[in-house]
Scaffold this active site. Structure first.
Site, mmCIF file in Angstrom:
data_model
loop_
_atom_site.group_PDB
_atom_site.id
_atom_site.type_symbol
_atom_site.label_atom_id
_atom_site.label_comp_id
_atom_site.label_asym_id
_atom_site.label_seq_id
_atom_site.Cartn_x
_atom_site.Cartn_y
_atom_site.Cartn_z
ATOM 1 C CG HIS A 71 -1.978 1.051 1.219
ATOM 2 N ND1 HIS A 71 -2.950 1.146 0.257
ATOM 3 C CD2 HIS A 71 -2.194 2.076 2.072
ATOM 4 C CE1 HIS A 71 -3.735 2.184 0.532
ATOM 5 N NE2 HIS A 71 -3.286 2.778 1.620
ATOM 6 C CG ASP A 143 -10.593 3.081 -2.592
ATOM 7 O OD1 ASP A 143 -9.798 2.172 -2.929
ATOM 8 O OD2 ASP A 143 -10.950 3.259 -1.416
ATOM 9 C CD GLU A 210 -4.082 -0.325 -2.393
ATOM 10 O OE1 GLU A 210 -5.061 -1.101 -2.355
ATOM 11 O OE2 GLU A 210 -4.097 0.797 -1.863
#
Length: 245
Positions: A71, A143, A210
């Site tokens: 992350h 996101d 990620e």
């Protein structure tokens, strides 16, 4: 879980000759509700050609669920340079995973074409980030998880993301053995602890890429399995390659 791997103190071992450092720990049976004693290693290697490689390995003594990633936040102008909204991002992904308003995938594979989720050609991160679109409204920015194009072959590295910044000319290429990548544009960084320059980061001061399996995989039969069984080896790699224009 509330006290996940990111909140644990790991043991570590450096190897100066190989240019590596390995972090390792054992997650005991039942920790955070997960079955099995899970041994995990995360090995970082840095090479003279400016490539940072992360190898994630794990074994278990009972069937369990595992999905490991990294992350780190990236800002190719420097950690205190401010917003990354002018960075350009390209994703080798023609589909993404829509979510509900809690950011849990619905199970659908949606095409990015014709939506603000389309990064199949280089695009400034901030160009469409304020568009009235469910995924962007739910997260106050990006996101979401994008699905890597092409077949999934275990152990095969493929490039999934290229991040660049024009002022510095720096380029980051991200490749992985994993089938997807979550992109998070630091939408809630404001109020973070003070950085080494003495100020908290602001929203959108960094972007995380990620590489991972698809989130919520145990609840979606069409997603690659996230179950690790005794005798199997979890072994995934992420490479961060730094270049200049």
């Amino acid at each position: 879980g509330p006290t996940g791997f990111m909140n644990r103190i790991w043991d570590s071992e450096a190897n100066a000759q190989e240019g590596t450092v390995t972090f390792y720990r054992t997650s005991p049976d039942g920790e955070e509700g997960y079955p099995g004693n899970l041994t995990v290693k995360a090995t970082y290697a840095w090479t003279d050609d400016n490539v940072l490689t992360l190898r994630l390995q794990a074994e278990t003594d009972a069937p369990t669920v595992i999905n490991l990633t990294n992350h780190a936040y990236w800002n190719l102008e420097g950690h205190n340079a401010g917003s990354i909204l002018d960075h350009e991002l390209q994703l080798e992904c023609s589909r993404y995973l829509p979510t509900d308003d809690t950011l849990i995938p619905t199970g659908e594979f949606a095409p990015v074409a014709g939506t603000p989720m389309d990064f199949t050609t280089p695009k400034k991160i901030g160009r469409d980030i304020k568009t009235d679109f469910p995924a962007l409204n739910y997260g106050k920015g990006y996101d979401n998880c994008w699905v890597a194009d092409g077949p999934i072959r275990k152990g095969e590295l493929k490039t999934v993301a290229i991040l660049s910044s024009q002022p510095s000319g720096r380029i980051l290429e991200v490749s992985t053995t994993q089938p997807a990548a979550q992109v998070y544009t630091g939408n809630w960084l404001a109020g973070s602890p003070a950085n080494k320059a003495g100020r908290p980061y602001d929203d959108y001061d960094g972007v995380a890429i990620e590489c991972q399996n698809m989130p919520d995989a145990p609840n979606h039969a069409d997603f690659p399995s996230a179950v690790l069984r005794p005798g199997e080896k979890y072994d995934e790699t992420i490479k961060f390659s730094f270049k200049t224009k």
